[in-house]
Design a protein around this motif. Structure first.
Motif, PDB file in Angstrom:
ATOM      1  N   CYS A 183      55.503 121.575  -4.340  1.00 49.34           N
ATOM      2  CA  CYS A 183      54.301 121.457  -5.174  1.00 49.34           C
ATOM      3  C   CYS A 183      53.110 122.129  -4.499  1.00 49.34           C
ATOM      4  N   LEU A 184      52.095 122.368  -5.303  1.00 49.00           N
ATOM      5  CA  LEU A 184      50.835 122.949  -4.827  1.00 49.00           C
ATOM      6  C   LEU A 184      50.045 121.853  -4.099  1.00 49.00           C
ATOM      7  N   VAL A 185      49.480 122.187  -2.937  1.00 48.05           N
ATOM      8  CA  VAL A 185      48.800 121.180  -2.119  1.00 48.05           C
ATOM      9  C   VAL A 185      47.459 121.731  -1.605  1.00 48.05           C
TER      10      VAL A 185
ATOM     11  N   LEU B 176      50.791 114.154   0.608  1.00 52.47           N
ATOM     12  CA  LEU B 176      51.493 114.286  -0.671  1.00 52.47           C
ATOM     13  C   LEU B 176      51.198 113.079  -1.550  1.00 52.47           C
ATOM     14  N   SER B 177      51.043 113.362  -2.839  1.00 51.92           N
ATOM     15  CA  SER B 177      50.778 112.308  -3.814  1.00 51.92           C
ATOM     16  C   SER B 177      52.036 111.478  -4.058  1.00 51.92           C
ATOM     17  N   LYS B 178      51.846 110.165  -4.082  1.00 55.30           N
ATOM     18  CA  LYS B 178      52.977 109.265  -4.348  1.00 55.30           C
ATOM     19  C   LYS B 178      53.564 109.491  -5.732  1.00 55.30           C
TER      20      LYS B 178
ATOM     21  N   HIS C 244      57.385 114.325  -7.397  1.00 57.58           N
ATOM     22  CA  HIS C 244      58.800 114.494  -7.058  1.00 57.58           C
ATOM     23  C   HIS C 244      58.925 114.983  -5.608  1.00 57.58           C
ATOM     24  N   THR C 245      58.036 115.919  -5.213  1.00 52.91           N
ATOM     25  CA  THR C 245      58.103 116.484  -3.851  1.00 52.91           C
ATOM     26  C   THR C 245      57.938 115.382  -2.802  1.00 52.91           C
ATOM     27  N   TYR C 246      57.062 114.431  -3.062  1.00 52.50           N
ATOM     28  CA  TYR C 246      56.853 113.322  -2.117  1.00 52.50           C
ATOM     29  C   TYR C 246      58.131 112.489  -1.964  1.00 52.50           C
TER      30      TYR C 246
ATOM     31  N   THR D  38      51.711 122.809 -11.756  1.00 54.87           N
ATOM     32  CA  THR D  38      51.605 122.207 -13.102  1.00 54.87           C
ATOM     33  C   THR D  38      52.943 121.716 -13.637  1.00 54.87           C
ATOM     34  N   LEU D  39      54.050 122.213 -13.065  1.00 56.85           N
ATOM     35  CA  LEU D  39      55.369 121.714 -13.476  1.00 56.85           C
ATOM     36  C   LEU D  39      55.794 120.623 -12.505  1.00 56.85           C
ATOM     37  N   THR D  40      56.721 119.777 -12.927  1.00 53.86           N
ATOM     38  CA  THR D  40      57.243 118.775 -11.992  1.00 53.86           C
ATOM     39  C   THR D  40      58.757 118.887 -11.865  1.00 53.86           C
ATOM     40  N   GLY D  41      59.237 118.715 -10.646  1.00 53.43           N
ATOM     41  CA  GLY D  41      60.672 118.699 -10.370  1.00 53.43           C
ATOM     42  C   GLY D  41      61.366 117.527 -11.045  1.00 53.43           C
ATOM     43  N   ASP D  42      60.600 116.601 -11.606  1.00 52.44           N
ATOM     44  CA  ASP D  42      61.222 115.518 -12.379  1.00 52.44           C
ATOM     45  C   ASP D  42      61.763 116.051 -13.707  1.00 52.44           C
TER      46      ASP D  42
ATOM     47  N   ASP E 152      63.814 122.587 -12.744  1.00 56.11           N
ATOM     48  CA  ASP E 152      64.123 123.135 -11.422  1.00 56.11           C
ATOM     49  C   ASP E 152      63.149 124.288 -11.186  1.00 56.11           C
ATOM     50  N   LYS E 153      62.126 124.055 -10.361  1.00 52.76           N
ATOM     51  CA  LYS E 153      61.097 125.080 -10.159  1.00 52.76           C
ATOM     52  C   LYS E 153      61.638 126.296  -9.419  1.00 52.76           C
ATOM     53  N   PHE E 154      62.828 126.183  -8.844  1.00 49.49           N
ATOM     54  CA  PHE E 154      63.358 127.270  -8.021  1.00 49.49           C
ATOM     55  C   PHE E 154      64.232 128.236  -8.822  1.00 49.49           C
TER      56      PHE E 154
HETATM   57  C1  LIG Z   1      44.305 122.186  -7.566  1.00 53.98           C
HETATM   58  C2  LIG Z   1      45.435 121.242  -7.253  1.00 53.98           C
HETATM   59  C3  LIG Z   1      45.515 120.633  -6.001  1.00 53.98           C
HETATM   60  C4  LIG Z   1      46.572 119.750  -5.708  1.00 53.98           C
HETATM   61  N1  LIG Z   1      46.641 119.154  -4.462  1.00 53.98           N
HETATM   62  C5  LIG Z   1      47.690 118.324  -4.192  1.00 53.98           C
HETATM   63  C6  LIG Z   1      47.822 117.742  -2.896  1.00 53.98           C
HETATM   64  O1  LIG Z   1      47.015 117.949  -1.970  1.00 53.98           O
HETATM   65  N2  LIG Z   1      48.901 116.932  -2.660  1.00 53.98           N
HETATM   66  C7  LIG Z   1      49.833 116.684  -3.630  1.00 53.98           C
HETATM   67  O2  LIG Z   1      50.794 115.966  -3.365  1.00 53.98           O
HETATM   68  N3  LIG Z   1      49.717 117.196  -4.883  1.00 53.98           N
HETATM   69  C8  LIG Z   1      48.673 118.020  -5.167  1.00 53.98           C
HETATM   70  N4  LIG Z   1      48.555 118.572  -6.409  1.00 53.98           N
HETATM   71  C9  LIG Z   1      49.454 118.112  -7.490  1.00 53.98           C
HETATM   72  C10 LIG Z   1      50.838 118.725  -7.542  1.00 53.98           C
HETATM   73  O3  LIG Z   1      50.872 120.077  -7.103  1.00 53.98           O
HETATM   74  C11 LIG Z   1      51.362 118.673  -9.007  1.00 53.98           C
HETATM   75  O4  LIG Z   1      51.208 117.373  -9.560  1.00 53.98           O
HETATM   76  C12 LIG Z   1      52.811 119.122  -9.121  1.00 53.98           C
HETATM   77  O5  LIG Z   1      53.059 119.454 -10.471  1.00 53.98           O
HETATM   78  C13 LIG Z   1      53.782 118.051  -8.645  1.00 53.98           C
HETATM   79  O6  LIG Z   1      55.092 118.578  -8.724  1.00 53.98           O
HETATM   80  P1  LIG Z   1      56.361 117.701  -8.303  1.00 53.98           P
HETATM   81  O7  LIG Z   1      56.376 116.461  -9.180  1.00 53.98           O
HETATM   82  O8  LIG Z   1      57.529 118.617  -8.596  1.00 53.98           O
HETATM   83  O9  LIG Z   1      56.228 117.393  -6.855  1.00 53.98           O
HETATM   84  C14 LIG Z   1      47.544 119.477  -6.704  1.00 53.98           C
HETATM   85  C15 LIG Z   1      47.486 120.132  -7.940  1.00 53.98           C
HETATM   86  C16 LIG Z   1      46.455 121.003  -8.229  1.00 53.98           C
HETATM   87  C17 LIG Z   1      46.417 121.683  -9.574  1.00 53.98           C
END
Ligand SMILES: Cc1cc2nc3c(=O)[nH]c(=O)nc-3n(C[C@H](O)[C@H](O)[C@H](O)COP(=O)(O)O)c2cc1C
Length: 174
Positions: free
Chosen positions: A30-32, A49-51, A54-56, A83-87, A90-92
């Motif tokens: 995911c974007l961080v 990482l956000s709880k 999916h990446t977390y 903006t997509l989720t691995g839930d 498949d982002k890859f």
């Molecule tokens: C500008 C921006 C900043 C972000 N920063 C974080 C971050 O620091 N940590 C995090 O876990 N997610 C962050 N996110 C959220 C995830 O990148 C996003 O929810 C992602 O779709 C999650 O994908 P996943 O469910 O496959 O892990 C950010 C998203 C955006 C748009």
């Protein structure tokens, strides 16, 4: 207070990274925006990482994470991972990568990256968890102009930070 806090931190305008990881035959990323070098000796790099993500949940089971430093022309890839989720997807699929230590996907499009080993986690009850890592491989592909938060803060994250998965981990489901 919280308006002042938001103004302060948004002025810092952090550089954006894509964090990827793998466990078993599953990959995630995911974007961080929350990340920084956190020790010189020994070398440490921390990210939050956000709880909700999916990446977390995958990172909890993974041994390694890759951190890709984005340039200002990487907006499409940032949007894909942010903006997509691995839930759901498949982002890859259709994204070229090589397998690094621990099977972690290293994205070919991004020449500036670290592969790191997970060292410690800190969950103090907030919506993000700190993961402290030790870099085990680094590739500096040359100078670049970072993609900054202000260039991507219009993106709608795949998960809101208040969302929680139920059950909280895939392991809990079995
Ligand atoms: C500008 C921006 C900043 C972000 N920063 C974080 C971050 O620091 N940590 C995090 O876990 N997610 C962050 N996110 C959220 C995830 O990148 C996003 O929810 C992602 O779709 C999650 O994908 P996943 O469910 O496959 O892990 C950010 C998203 C955006 C748009």
């Amino acid at each position: 207070m919280s308006e002042q806090f938001s103004r302060l931190v948004s002025c810092a305008d952090p550089a954006m990274v894509i964090v990827t990881t793998a466990a078993g035959n599953e990959r995630g990323g995911c974007l961080v925006g929350f990340h920084a070098q956190s020790s010189i000796e020994p070398e440490r790099y921390s990210l939050w990482l956000s709880k909700a993500n999916h990446t977390y949940r995958l990172a909890l089971r993974a041994s390694h994470l890759a951190i890709h430093f984005l340039a200002d022309d990487d907006i499409d890839l940032a949007a894909h991972f942010g903006t997509l989720t691995g839930d759901d997807v498949d982002k890859f699929q259709g994204v070229a990568f090589d397998a690094g230590a621990g099977g972690v996907p290293v994205l070919r499009q991004i020449p500036n990256w670290l592969v790191t080993r997970k060292v410690a986690l800190l969950d103090e009850g907030g919506d993000h968890v700190c993961i402290s890592t030790e870099p085990v491989e680094a590739h500096a592909g040359g100078g670049y102009r970072p993609l900054r938060l202000s260039m991507v803060d219009h993106l709608q994250p795949g998960h809101g930070n208040e969302e929680r998965h139920d059950p909280p981990t895939e392991r809990a489901a079995s």
